[in-house]
Design an enzyme around this catalytic site. Structure first.
Site, PDB file in Angstrom:
ATOM      1  N   LYS A  77     -12.352 -69.201 -14.888  1.00 32.27           N
ATOM      2  CA  LYS A  77     -12.339 -67.906 -14.203  1.00 32.27           C
ATOM      3  C   LYS A  77     -11.718 -68.103 -12.830  1.00 32.27           C
ATOM      4  CE  LYS A  77     -13.752 -63.581 -14.686  1.00 32.27           C
ATOM      5  NZ  LYS A  77     -13.957 -62.801 -15.911  1.00 32.27           N
ATOM      6  N   ASP A  79      -9.501 -58.793 -14.860  1.00 28.16           N
ATOM      7  CA  ASP A  79     -10.947 -58.595 -14.683  1.00 28.16           C
ATOM      8  C   ASP A  79     -11.062 -57.473 -13.639  1.00 28.16           C
ATOM      9  OD1 ASP A  79     -13.693 -59.899 -15.445  1.00 28.16           O
ATOM     10  OD2 ASP A  79     -13.855 -59.604 -13.299  1.00 28.16           O
TER      11      ASP A  79
HETATM   12  P1  NDP Z   1     -12.205 -52.452 -13.402  1.00 24.24           P
HETATM   13  O1  NDP Z   1     -11.775 -52.961 -12.107  1.00 24.24           O
HETATM   14  O2  NDP Z   1     -11.232 -51.790 -14.301  1.00 24.24           O
HETATM   15  O3  NDP Z   1     -13.439 -51.449 -13.228  1.00 24.24           O
HETATM   16  C1  NDP Z   1     -14.600 -51.833 -12.592  1.00 24.24           C
HETATM   17  C2  NDP Z   1     -15.542 -50.643 -12.525  1.00 24.24           C
HETATM   18  O4  NDP Z   1     -16.811 -51.086 -12.065  1.00 24.24           O
HETATM   19  C3  NDP Z   1     -15.075 -49.600 -11.539  1.00 24.24           C
HETATM   20  O5  NDP Z   1     -15.517 -48.341 -11.938  1.00 24.24           O
HETATM   21  C4  NDP Z   1     -15.767 -50.033 -10.251  1.00 24.24           C
HETATM   22  O6  NDP Z   1     -15.936 -49.008  -9.305  1.00 24.24           O
HETATM   23  C5  NDP Z   1     -17.091 -50.514 -10.771  1.00 24.24           C
HETATM   24  N1  NDP Z   1     -17.602 -51.554  -9.865  1.00 24.24           N
HETATM   25  C6  NDP Z   1     -17.015 -52.738  -9.580  1.00 24.24           C
HETATM   26  N2  NDP Z   1     -17.708 -53.423  -8.686  1.00 24.24           N
HETATM   27  C7  NDP Z   1     -18.752 -52.661  -8.376  1.00 24.24           C
HETATM   28  C8  NDP Z   1     -19.845 -52.810  -7.499  1.00 24.24           C
HETATM   29  N3  NDP Z   1     -20.005 -53.919  -6.749  1.00 24.24           N
HETATM   30  N4  NDP Z   1     -20.757 -51.823  -7.476  1.00 24.24           N
HETATM   31  C9  NDP Z   1     -20.615 -50.706  -8.236  1.00 24.24           C
HETATM   32  N5  NDP Z   1     -19.592 -50.496  -9.080  1.00 24.24           N
HETATM   33  C10 NDP Z   1     -18.683 -51.450  -9.143  1.00 24.24           C
HETATM   34  O7  NDP Z   1     -12.882 -53.699 -14.140  1.00 24.24           O
HETATM   35  P2  NDP Z   1     -13.218 -53.891 -15.687  1.00 24.24           P
HETATM   36  O8  NDP Z   1     -13.556 -52.610 -16.319  1.00 24.24           O
HETATM   37  O9  NDP Z   1     -12.160 -54.738 -16.258  1.00 24.24           O
HETATM   38  O10 NDP Z   1     -14.524 -54.825 -15.586  1.00 24.24           O
HETATM   39  C11 NDP Z   1     -15.844 -54.287 -15.606  1.00 24.24           C
HETATM   40  C12 NDP Z   1     -16.817 -55.395 -16.006  1.00 24.24           C
HETATM   41  O11 NDP Z   1     -16.487 -55.869 -17.317  1.00 24.24           O
HETATM   42  C13 NDP Z   1     -16.815 -56.634 -15.106  1.00 24.24           C
HETATM   43  O12 NDP Z   1     -18.124 -57.183 -15.084  1.00 24.24           O
HETATM   44  C14 NDP Z   1     -15.900 -57.596 -15.853  1.00 24.24           C
HETATM   45  O13 NDP Z   1     -16.156 -58.938 -15.529  1.00 24.24           O
HETATM   46  C15 NDP Z   1     -16.303 -57.277 -17.287  1.00 24.24           C
HETATM   47  N6  NDP Z   1     -15.357 -57.648 -18.335  1.00 24.24           N
HETATM   48  C16 NDP Z   1     -14.063 -57.223 -18.298  1.00 24.24           C
HETATM   49  C17 NDP Z   1     -13.197 -57.565 -19.319  1.00 24.24           C
HETATM   50  C18 NDP Z   1     -11.795 -57.058 -19.379  1.00 24.24           C
HETATM   51  O14 NDP Z   1     -11.120 -57.349 -20.367  1.00 24.24           O
HETATM   52  N7  NDP Z   1     -11.319 -56.295 -18.402  1.00 24.24           N
HETATM   53  C19 NDP Z   1     -13.625 -58.446 -20.417  1.00 24.24           C
HETATM   54  C20 NDP Z   1     -15.021 -58.760 -20.406  1.00 24.24           C
HETATM   55  C21 NDP Z   1     -15.830 -58.389 -19.376  1.00 24.24           C
HETATM   56  P3  NDP Z   1     -15.000 -48.962  -7.982  1.00 24.24           P
HETATM   57  O15 NDP Z   1     -13.645 -48.576  -8.485  1.00 24.24           O
HETATM   58  O16 NDP Z   1     -15.632 -47.952  -7.116  1.00 24.24           O
HETATM   59  O17 NDP Z   1     -15.033 -50.354  -7.415  1.00 24.24           O
HETATM   60  O1  2IT Z   2     -14.743 -61.562 -18.626  1.00 26.83           O
HETATM   61  C1  2IT Z   2     -13.825 -61.632 -19.459  1.00 26.83           C
HETATM   62  O2  2IT Z   2     -14.023 -62.051 -20.597  1.00 26.83           O
HETATM   63  C2  2IT Z   2     -12.496 -61.153 -19.069  1.00 26.83           C
HETATM   64  N1  2IT Z   2     -12.337 -60.678 -17.954  1.00 26.83           N
HETATM   65  C3  2IT Z   2     -11.347 -61.282 -20.015  1.00 26.83           C
HETATM   66  C4  2IT Z   2     -10.756 -62.661 -19.966  1.00 26.83           C
HETATM   67  C5  2IT Z   2      -9.477 -62.868 -20.733  1.00 26.83           C
HETATM   68  O3  2IT Z   2      -8.972 -63.994 -20.650  1.00 26.83           O
HETATM   69  O4  2IT Z   2      -8.978 -61.963 -21.405  1.00 26.83           O
END
Ligand code: NDP
Ligand code: 2IT
Length: 447
Positions: free
Chosen positions: A125, A165
């Site tokens: 990561k 992420d």
């Molecule tokens: P994005 O940046 O697209 O979206 C994040 C969302 O979460 C936004 O709505 C954001 O609001 C909110 N958020 C982030 N930080 C905070 C905080 N400290 N407090 C409150 N709200 C918060 O990210 P993703 O959708 O990609 O990721 C969301 C989660 O999923 C994370 O935990 C990530 O690690 C996990 N994840 C993502 C994957 C992927 O493929 N993208 C794969 C597996 C897991 P704001 O815009 O106001 O910050």
């Molecule tokens: O938390 C996660 O699994 C991710 N942000 C996706 C990682 C990836 O390599 O696609």
């Protein structure tokens, strides 16, 4: 003291300033003791001590120039945690809260998640405390180019393959890929989440959210039901939340609430996802703007989304966003299934409360693995120099999520792990993810 307790004690002493890392390690290590009892050879080989220590941790300076001509400096990270079963693989988080402990917790989780996918990917990561919010495209490009100017020497298609992420989406991956290619003069699948015209895979954008709902659907099936007619609350409104909402709606459920870091919206008739996509994917705006699209919706500033009554809750924002009082509200309101889309959104005590009060609970390392799994499918397509159709990739994603559910639930059954009348998928996912990595580490000697 048991072997896992000893290792956890040492880990707490050595990493006392990293609470999120300690939290993630506590959850995993507490699950593993039954397996360690069965395999005394692991302790003899100090396998856990090696597993909790990253193979390599890289921290670097990221200087860039803002639109006022001022030089800004951020801190960059890449934690290459474990390469026993494949090249390091995991996302890059761009958020002001990023520090070494956060990246270590995410990298540690990624080892087991990637193992559960059944695909050959190790755990890693990275990221930075850079905040893309409110920055111009040029500023984001300047940051991404500078970040990659250091990171490029540590990564490669067969070494370490970063991805998106929080804060890292298609725009950031594009700028980073361009800089990598320029420096290395090499067109290879070094990042995933690329654009469809330059090596990206269909379904990667949707994969984490769709995969989460495929997984939650298996949980509902176990309870003799499905998404049709279910009321669902999803936190966040980023990549994972948006595509989880899309799939819930396709399966006949109704998402009634979404959030961002400022507040949350409630729409009794069901979220208008086209409006959310326009606000978040096109305008990069705030969820409050939803009120301009739907006059009957309500907006509440701050926290509180878990007070909304629902059958299924999908936390998809960030770590430690679902606390013990939230868990109590969910249970009191009759919620039956919680599946994590984010990484570690539920605190340890909230998880325990949900499980002990009859909520069927899925840990993120199992239920959100669809994103990284589809990244691994992107790597396969890049190696073959071919692109598969949407239907092909989606079918593979679906199979992978069903298989993860089967592995986690089979491991829970094997170890008699039941809680609150449900299978303990926390234990099941940790055990199933661990065993494959442990076996590879044992075979590869003391490294
Ligand atoms: P994005 O940046 O697209 O979206 C994040 C969302 O979460 C936004 O709505 C954001 O609001 C909110 N958020 C982030 N930080 C905070 C905080 N400290 N407090 C409150 N709200 C918060 O990210 P993703 O959708 O990609 O990721 C969301 C989660 O999923 C994370 O935990 C990530 O690690 C996990 N994840 C993502 C994957 C992927 O493929 N993208 C794969 C597996 C897991 P704001 O815009 O106001 O910050
Ligand atoms: O938390 C996660 O699994 C991710 N942000 C996706 C990682 C990836 O390599 O696609």
């Amino acid at each position: 003291m048991s072997y896992s307790e000893k290792v956890l004690e040492q880990l707490k002493q050595k990493n006392s300033s990293e609470p999120e890392f300690i939290q993630a390690a506590t959850e995993v290590l507490e699950s593993l003791q039954p397996v360690l009892d069965k395999h005394p050879e692991y302790e003899a080989a100090s396998l856990l001590e090696r597993l909790v220590e990253p193979e390599r941790q890289i921290m670097f300076r990221v200087p860039w120039v803002d639109d006022n001509g001022k030089v800004q400096v951020n801190r960059g990270f890449r934690v290459q945690y474990n390469s026993a079963i494949g090249p390091y693989k995991g996302g890059l988080r761009l958020h002001p809260s990023v520090n070494l402990g956060i990246i270590k917790f995410l990298g540690f989780e990624q080892i087991f998640k990637n193992s559960l996918t059944g695909l050959p990917i190790g755990g890693g990561k990275g990221g930075s405390d850079f905040d893309p919010k409110g920055k111009s495209d040029r500023e984001v490009m300047a940051f991404c180019q500078s970040f990659m100017t250091e990171l490029y020497r540590h990564i490669g298609a067969d070494t370490d393959v970063p991805a998106g992420d929080i804060g890292t989406g298609a725009r950031e991956i594009g700028f980073m890929y361009g800089q990598y290619k320029r420096i290395r003069d090499c067109y290879e699948g070094v990042l995933t989440g690329k654009g469809l015209t330059w090596g990206g895979s269909l379904v990667r954008t949707e994969a984490t959210g769709y995969g989460l709902v495929y997984f939650a659907n298996e949980m509902l099936k176990e309870k003799g039901t499905d998404f049709a007619g279910k009321t669902v609350v999803v936190s966040g409104s980023g990549n994972v939340a948006i595509y989880a909402t899309e799939k819930v709606h396709q399966l006949g459920g109704k998402v009634v609430a979404l959030s961002d870091s400022n507040g949350w919206i409630y729409d009794e008739e069901g979220i208008d996802l086209a409006a959310v996509k326009e606000i978040k994917e096109v305008k990069r705006g705030r969820i409050k703007e939803y009120l301009q699209y739907r006059l009957n919706a309500k907006y509440t500033e701050g926290k509180g989304i878990w007070s909304v009554k629902c059958d299924v809750a999908l936390p998809c924002a960030t770590q430690n966003e679902l606390l013990i009082d939230d868990a109590k509200m969910l249970v009191a309101n009759g919620c039956k299934v919680v599946a994590e889309g984010a990484n570690m959104p539920t605190t340890l005590d909230a998880t325990k409360y949900l499980q002990e009060n009859g909520v069927y609970f899925a840990p993120g390392k199992a239920s959100n693995a669809g994103g990284v799994a589809t990244s691994a499918l992107e790597m396969s397509q890049n190696s073959q120099r071919l692109s598969w159709t949407f239907e092909e990739v989606d079918a593979k994603l679906h199979d992978i999520m069903v298989n993860i559910y089967k592995s986690a639930s089979a491991a829970a059954d094997e170890y008699g792990a039941q809680v609150g009348g449900n299978k303990n998928l926390v234990l099941g996912a940790n055990v199933a993810g661990f065993l494959k990595v442990a076996d590879a580490m044992m075979a590869q000697g003391i490294v």
